[in-house]
Design an enzyme around this catalytic site. Structure first.
Site, PDB file in Angstrom:
ATOM      1  CB  THR A  73      -0.952  -0.033   1.219  1.00 39.13           C
ATOM      2  OG1 THR A  73      -1.794  -1.180   1.078  1.00 39.13           O
ATOM      3  CG2 THR A  73      -1.796   1.216   1.306  1.00 39.13           C
ATOM      4  CG  ASN A 123      -7.008  -8.800  -4.602  1.00 39.36           C
ATOM      5  OD1 ASN A 123      -7.129  -8.186  -5.661  1.00 39.36           O
ATOM      6  ND2 ASN A 123      -7.675  -8.475  -3.522  1.00 39.36           N
ATOM      7  CD  GLN A 130      -2.678 -11.739  -4.002  1.00 43.74           C
ATOM      8  OE1 GLN A 130      -2.254 -12.886  -3.881  1.00 43.74           O
ATOM      9  NE2 GLN A 130      -3.260 -11.109  -2.998  1.00 43.74           N
ATOM     10  CB  SER A 155       2.865  -7.227  -0.448  1.00 43.61           C
ATOM     11  OG  SER A 155       2.509  -7.383   0.901  1.00 43.61           O
ATOM     12  CG  HIS A 182       1.210  -9.696   4.062  1.00 46.33           C
ATOM     13  ND1 HIS A 182      -0.095 -10.107   4.119  1.00 46.33           N
ATOM     14  CD2 HIS A 182       1.183  -8.448   3.545  1.00 46.33           C
ATOM     15  CE1 HIS A 182      -0.880  -9.125   3.668  1.00 46.33           C
ATOM     16  NE2 HIS A 182      -0.124  -8.114   3.308  1.00 46.33           N
ATOM     17  CB  THR A 241      15.021   3.719  11.593  1.00 49.24           C
ATOM     18  OG1 THR A 241      15.612   4.970  11.971  1.00 49.24           O
ATOM     19  CG2 THR A 241      15.949   2.579  11.975  1.00 49.24           C
ATOM     20  CB  CYS A 245     -11.580  -4.795   3.422  1.00 45.15           C
ATOM     21  SG  CYS A 245     -13.112  -4.616   4.291  1.00 45.15           S
TER      22      CYS A 245
HETATM   23  N1  PLP Z   1      -2.177  -5.303  -4.142  1.00 46.72           N
HETATM   24  C1  PLP Z   1      -2.769  -6.505  -4.157  1.00 46.72           C
HETATM   25  C2  PLP Z   1      -3.088  -7.164  -5.468  1.00 46.72           C
HETATM   26  C3  PLP Z   1      -3.084  -7.140  -2.957  1.00 46.72           C
HETATM   27  O1  PLP Z   1      -3.676  -8.346  -2.965  1.00 46.72           O
HETATM   28  C4  PLP Z   1      -2.766  -6.482  -1.728  1.00 46.72           C
HETATM   29  C5  PLP Z   1      -3.150  -7.100  -0.431  1.00 46.72           C
HETATM   30  O2  PLP Z   1      -4.186  -7.736  -0.321  1.00 46.72           O
HETATM   31  C6  PLP Z   1      -2.145  -5.240  -1.768  1.00 46.72           C
HETATM   32  C7  PLP Z   1      -1.867  -4.676  -2.997  1.00 46.72           C
HETATM   33  C8  PLP Z   1      -1.764  -4.494  -0.498  1.00 46.72           C
HETATM   34  O3  PLP Z   1      -0.689  -5.124   0.133  1.00 46.72           O
HETATM   35  P1  PLP Z   1      -0.183  -4.711   1.607  1.00 46.72           P
HETATM   36  O4  PLP Z   1      -1.018  -5.494   2.556  1.00 46.72           O
HETATM   37  O5  PLP Z   1       1.267  -5.127   1.652  1.00 46.72           O
HETATM   38  O6  PLP Z   1      -0.328  -3.247   1.740  1.00 46.72           O
END
Ligand code: PLP
Length: 394
Positions: free
Chosen positions: A80, A163, A191, A211, A213, A250, A335
């Site tokens: 994000t 996603n 994704q 990302s 995670h 940092t 969400c």
């Molecule tokens: N873009 C996509 C396609 C995602 O699936 C997600 C998270 O669900 C994001 C962006 C946002 O990722 P983050 O949680 O690292 O901000």
């Protein structure tokens, strides 16, 4: 990794990898190692240099996964933040300012892209997707042909893999169209990373949003990766000179180290093997409810993702039933409010799914037992929602 101990003592099955993948053992080890180095990576003493070494190792690991130079990686707090950084009218090209007058996004993009970053609302244009879930390339071409390059260049931001549906966009075709019109392309590869080959040197856009995670690293780390560091966005967060001045603050050393370790472990070829399990999930769903609709089924999709609706079955109710049975799936995308709204992705595809849709997303190590458990529970859910005599024609 795909299973865990439930409060009841039964085995749980985690089928929500697209929301967040469980932390990989290698990522956890790297994080624990980083926590032992208790110093600021900008400090020049030995401990500081050790912390810096960990950040730079992660930079090399991530750069290797997307085939670019380590110094083109800028770590952020997540995708994000990477999107909010890249989606701005204001860039520099060498030492000169460069202005983008409009941002073109795709109606099925993630909300962090749809939000348009630092562009004024009126300067964000949402491009349509086709019923298949693929971005409408003609509409993209037309929109960019009508763009007034004299007022500023067009910036385009499109997701690589969706996603919710898992639909994979033709990024090299999109990149060619954008390039031909003199635009710049930001690809949200969140994704796609680790699931399909992502090679930034192979004409798949000018920047990637990533990302941690979603690939088994910790939550709270992400990156923007540039094809060339000649052209860069004005920083979103300014202050100290961290990340070569592109992102002050940092560094979260442990999160970044975990992200790097997850990147090193990522193996798109292994992920492709998920397709057999996806087929098994889908075949069982259609056996239980032949009128079920699997969204995006006719176009290339992530091998680990299926998104489906069953007429007469409310997705939210089904999700609760799955959860009680020890199956973690999602009704749409997660969400922050924990609420499940109407899927903007299905709306963009023109799909009327009043009752919503269930997303199942998994990984190569998901146990085969999960498939059977899922079908058993779906059978019960459908039987409850649609008693036998109401199944006419199904
Ligand atoms: N873009 C996509 C396609 C995602 O699936 C997600 C998270 O669900 C994001 C962006 C946002 O990722 P983050 O949680 O690292 O901000």
């Amino acid at each position: 990794m795909s299973s865990g101990s439930m409060v009841t003592g039964e085995r749980a099955h985690y089928l929500d990898y697209n929301a967040s993948a469980p932390l990989l053992a290698d990522a956890r080890d790297a994080m624990l190692g980083a926590l032992e180095v208790d110093a600021n990576p900008s400090s020049v003493h030995r401990a500081g240099r050790a912390a810096r070494g960990m950040v730079n190792k992660a930079r090399r690991q991530l750069a290797a996964l997307v085939n670019t130079r380590p110094d083109h990686v800028v770590f952020t707090s997540g995708a994000t933040e990477a999107a909010a950084t890249l989606l701005t009218p204001h860039y520099t090209f060498g030492r000169s300012p460069l202005t983008f007058s409009r941002l073109y996004v795709c109606a099925a993009d993630h909300p962090c892209v749809l939000a348009g970053g630092r562009f004024a609302r009126n300067d964000v244009i949402a491009l349509p997707v086709l019923a298949s879930g693929l971005v409408d390339l003609e509409a993209l071409d037309e929109a960019l042909s009508g763009h007034d390059n004299g007022a500023g260049l067009p910036l385009v931001a499109i997701h690589w893999a969706n996603n919710e549906t898992g639909v994979i966009q033709p990024v090299t075709e999109i990149a060619a169209i954008v390039k031909a019109k003199g635009g710049v392309l930001v690809v949200d590869a969140v994704q796609a990373l680790g699931r399909v080959p992502v090679d930034l040197s192979a004409n798949c856009g000018d920047y990637l949003i990533l990302s941690s995670h979603k690939i088994g690293g910790p939550r709270g780390a992400g990156a923007l990766v540039a094809q060339s560091d000649l052209m860069m966005p004005l920083p979103l967060i300014s202050g100290g000179g961290q990340e070569r001045g592109h992102r002050a603050g940092t560094e979260a050393v442990a999160n970044i180290a975990g992200f790097g370790a997850a990147a090193e472990t990522a193996d798109p070829a292994r992920f492709a093997e998920c397709v057999a399990m996806r087929d098994a999930f889908e075949a069982g769903i259609l056996e239980i409810a032949p009128d079920a609709v699997i969204h995006g089924r006719d176009v290339p999709r992530l091998s680990n993702t299926l998104f489906f609706s069953v007429p007469g079955v409310k997705a939210e109710t089904a999700q609760i039933a799955f959860d009680l049975a020890g199956l973690a799936v999602s009704a749409g995308s997660a969400c922050s409010s924990g609420k499940v709204g109407k899927s903007h992705v299905l709306t963009a595809m023109g799909v009327e799914a009043e009752e919503g849709a269930i997303r199942v997303s998994f990984a190569p190590d998901t146990s085969a037992a999960a498939v059977g458990r899922f079908h058993d529970e779906l059978g019960k859910i459908v039987a409850r929602a649609r008693p036998k005599n109401s199944l006419a024609g199904a």
